[in-house]
Write an enzyme that holds these catalytic residues in place. Structure first.
Site, PDB file in Angstrom:
ATOM      1  N   LYS A 105      14.092 -29.606  89.594  1.00 38.36           N
ATOM      2  CA  LYS A 105      12.747 -30.000  89.143  1.00 38.36           C
ATOM      3  C   LYS A 105      11.933 -28.710  89.179  1.00 38.36           C
ATOM      4  O   LYS A 105      11.457 -28.285  90.212  1.00 38.36           O
ATOM      5  CB  LYS A 105      12.173 -31.045  90.110  1.00 38.36           C
ATOM      6  CG  LYS A 105      11.070 -31.931  89.563  1.00 38.36           C
ATOM      7  CD  LYS A 105       9.789 -31.240  89.164  1.00 38.36           C
ATOM      8  CE  LYS A 105       8.949 -30.730  90.304  1.00 38.36           C
ATOM      9  NZ  LYS A 105       7.824 -29.864  89.827  1.00 38.36           N
ATOM     10  N   CYS A 157       6.433 -14.001  97.128  1.00 36.95           N
ATOM     11  CA  CYS A 157       6.393 -14.332  98.553  1.00 36.95           C
ATOM     12  C   CYS A 157       6.717 -13.133  99.414  1.00 36.95           C
ATOM     13  O   CYS A 157       6.484 -13.154 100.612  1.00 36.95           O
ATOM     14  CB  CYS A 157       7.340 -15.476  98.847  1.00 36.95           C
ATOM     15  SG  CYS A 157       9.037 -15.019  98.527  1.00 36.95           S
ATOM     16  N   SER A 202       4.558 -23.519  98.466  1.00 37.00           N
ATOM     17  CA  SER A 202       3.548 -23.227  99.487  1.00 37.00           C
ATOM     18  C   SER A 202       3.919 -23.897 100.817  1.00 37.00           C
ATOM     19  O   SER A 202       4.656 -24.887 100.839  1.00 37.00           O
ATOM     20  CB  SER A 202       2.191 -23.738  99.013  1.00 37.00           C
ATOM     21  OG  SER A 202       2.288 -25.121  98.738  1.00 37.00           O
ATOM     22  N   GLU A 232       5.924 -27.442  87.112  1.00 33.92           N
ATOM     23  CA  GLU A 232       5.352 -27.943  85.859  1.00 33.92           C
ATOM     24  C   GLU A 232       4.574 -26.849  85.123  1.00 33.92           C
ATOM     25  O   GLU A 232       4.285 -26.970  83.944  1.00 33.92           O
ATOM     26  CB  GLU A 232       4.460 -29.160  86.126  1.00 33.92           C
ATOM     27  CG  GLU A 232       3.267 -28.927  87.043  1.00 33.92           C
ATOM     28  CD  GLU A 232       3.604 -28.990  88.540  1.00 33.92           C
ATOM     29  OE1 GLU A 232       4.774 -28.761  88.905  1.00 33.92           O
ATOM     30  OE2 GLU A 232       2.685 -29.259  89.340  1.00 33.92           O
ATOM     31  N   GLU A 288      -3.073 -17.082 102.860  1.00 32.53           N
ATOM     32  CA  GLU A 288      -2.263 -16.490 101.791  1.00 32.53           C
ATOM     33  C   GLU A 288      -3.112 -16.447 100.522  1.00 32.53           C
ATOM     34  O   GLU A 288      -3.527 -17.500 100.019  1.00 32.53           O
ATOM     35  CB  GLU A 288      -1.005 -17.338 101.540  1.00 32.53           C
ATOM     36  CG  GLU A 288      -0.146 -16.750 100.435  1.00 32.53           C
ATOM     37  CD  GLU A 288       1.074 -17.601 100.091  1.00 32.53           C
ATOM     38  OE1 GLU A 288       0.974 -18.843 100.082  1.00 32.53           O
ATOM     39  OE2 GLU A 288       2.131 -17.002  99.813  1.00 32.53           O
TER      40      GLU A 288
END
Ligand code: NAD
Length: 492
Positions: A175, A284, A229, A178, A385
């Protein structure tokens, strides 16, 4: 405008959902496609899981040597199509073409390592643990494995998991984010056209929270790999555990680089700048907190300001662009608000990248390199972050104080030190609480044969993506004890 289909049971099919959201080029807001979203996607996921389960029942009995053969083909396919895939990544994700090509190279390396799965997946055998008794441990696949990925590496992150899951005998459902579904759409098209795999073995479903929740809840899904996240990673970890699934959930980061006073200024500056502003700070392993130890004369500071101001911001498909836009207008607003909050917290704005307009791309989500100096250690900005091109510059007098500050932080994805002094480097490597450590390296990204680690709130789980850990993650062990007494020996 094209409405994206799901790839289920070896076919491209329309989503059950009537709701769609736009996939947008972050450099100019051009709508590239529409992606299925919302409650209707739950049925899509259910169908993918059902077909994945049937494919798994067939695939698990295929010998490992045969299961890796399609991966050799996949490596060649990715190599041949590297440039085209990179263009898609840049178009939907915003990074430069060079960065996108580097990303696909990392995906290819994971496929290469997974090609050796039949060696990493071997049984362990102990003969004669007692008279006539042997014991051995075999590894068997889990079943249907779900994978949920973030927007920032649409072509690489799925490959931290996919080739290992397939090589070890599982079915795999991806998945994608999006925001960037087109890269995996293209790669799955290649897989569909050129690889001979059972229908349903690899599926791709679209959507957001609803489709993810179905992957988490469905009892036929046995393992979840997530990257995104920390807030969502924590949710994924707790939900997947609740439903009895194996889970690896990689989260966010706030990565520090400690700069000792003995470094070479010019080369270290370049490495720092590349780490902080590469992929517009949206990776990251991007450095975001730069910690010089005793930069009394401010030489490093001056050098960083100079280099940050020279970084060429623009559209990733254009030659000479060194940094692209951030992913969405909302992301741009969020980052600019955080810069403003940093100023309100009392920091000094050394370089201001806000209000950056690029000729020909005025609608793009551009923020130029920014540097905030002297943030309060317990303030919001140093503990948030930002995931954008913003450097936080803070100073310490001693290495011990810097390590202490890093270890108190919420995240533990990466920490690096720059020095020519072996003892300082050794102390740092031993004491710092981070899963990926760099010594004179700006982005300490593990190559594919090493696990992609992460500590504290940067990771929830046990085994990590890539390499041998991935083989362990996608298999379960079975220990068999066998007795064959001598007295049963027959004379033929
Ligand atoms: P995100 O958490 O918003 O989304 C990641 C995925 O989770 C997407 O597929 C999204 O559809 C899904 N999702 C979002 N909200 C959800 C919810 N409430 N419930 C269920 N699913 C949900 O992350 P992002 O903005 O796409 O990516 C950026 C983040 O990813 C940053 O925090 C970055 O540090 C992190 N990241 C971590 C690593 C790592 O290796 N640790 C690597 C890349 C990115």
């Amino acid at each position: 405008m094209e409405k994206l289909k799901n790839y289920i049971n070896g076919k491209w099919v329309d989503s059950n959902s009537k709701e769609f959201i736009d996939v947008i080029n972050p450099a100019n807001q051009e709508v590239l496609a529409k992606v299925p979203y919302g409650k209707g996607t739950v049925k899509d996921v259910q169908k993918a899981i059902e077909s994945g389960h049937l494919a798994y029942l067939e695939w698990k009995d295929v010998p490992t040597m045969k299961r890796v053969q399609p991966l050799f083909k996949l490596k060649t396919l990715l190599e041949k199509n590297k440039h085209q895939i990179a263009k898609i990544i840049t178009t939907e994700c915003g990074k430069t073409l060079k960065e996108s090509e580097g990303e696909i190279q990392r995906a290819i390396e994971n496929v290469e390592v997974a090609c050796g799965s039949y060696v990493m997946n071997q049984s362990e055998f102990s003969e004669n643990i007692a008279p006539g008794i042997d014991e051995f441990m075999i590894r068997q696949p889990l079943g249907v494995c779900g994978c949920i990925t973030p927007f920032n590496f649409p072509g690489m992150i799925p490959f931290w998991f996919l080739p290992y899951a397939i090589a070890t005998g599982n079915a795999f459902i991806i998945k994608p984010s999006e925001k960037v579904p087109l890269t995996m759409r293209f790669i799955i098209e290649l897989i569909d056209k050129h690889l001979d795999l059972p229908e349903g073995l690899i599926s791709m479903v679209h959507g957001g929270k609803e489709s993810v929740d179905q992957i988490l809840e469905n009892s036929k899904v046995k393992a979840i790999s997530f990257v995104g996240s920390s807030e969502v990673a924590k949710y994924i970890y707790s939900q997947a555990s609740k439903y009895g699934k194996r889970v690896q959930a990689q989260g966010g980061a706030k990565n520090p680089l400690v700069i000792m006073p003995d470094v070479d200024l010019e080369t270290t500056t370049q490495i720092i700048i590349d780490s902080v502003y590469g992929c517009a700070g949206q990776r990251c392993l991007a450095a975001s907190v730069i910690i010089p130890i005793c930069d009394d004369k401010g030489l490093l500071k001056e050098s960083l300001i100079d280099s940050a101001q020279k970084r060429k911001v623009g559209y990733g498909l254009e030659k000479n662009t060194e940094m692209g836009p951030v992913i969405t207008p909302n992301s741009k607003i969020r980052i600019e608000n955080l810069i403003q909050e940093g100023i309100a917290e009392g920091s000094n704005l050394l370089v201001d990248g806000r209000n950056k307009s690029i000729s020909g791309y005025e609608k793009g989500n551009f923020i130029a390199p920014t540097i905030l100096e002297g943030l309060p250690l317990n303030g919001k900005i140093l503990n948030t972050e930002i995931f954008g091109p913003v450097m936080n510059l803070i100073e310490f007098k001693k290495l011990e104080s810097a390590i202490d500050f890093i270890n108190k932080g919420r995240y533990g994805n990466m920490a690096c030190i720059f020095t020519k002094d072996g003892l300082s480097a050794r102390k740092f490597r031993n004491e710092v609480m981070a899963g990926n450590v760099g010594i004179n390296i700006g982005v300490a990204a593990p190559v594919a044969q090493f696990p992609f680690s992460g500590w504290k709130e940067s990771f929830f789980g046990d085994l990590h993506g890539q390499g041998r850990h991935a083989i362990e993650f996608f298999t379960q062990t079975k220990v068999v004890v066998e007795r064959w007494p001598k007295e049963w020996t027959r004379k033929f």
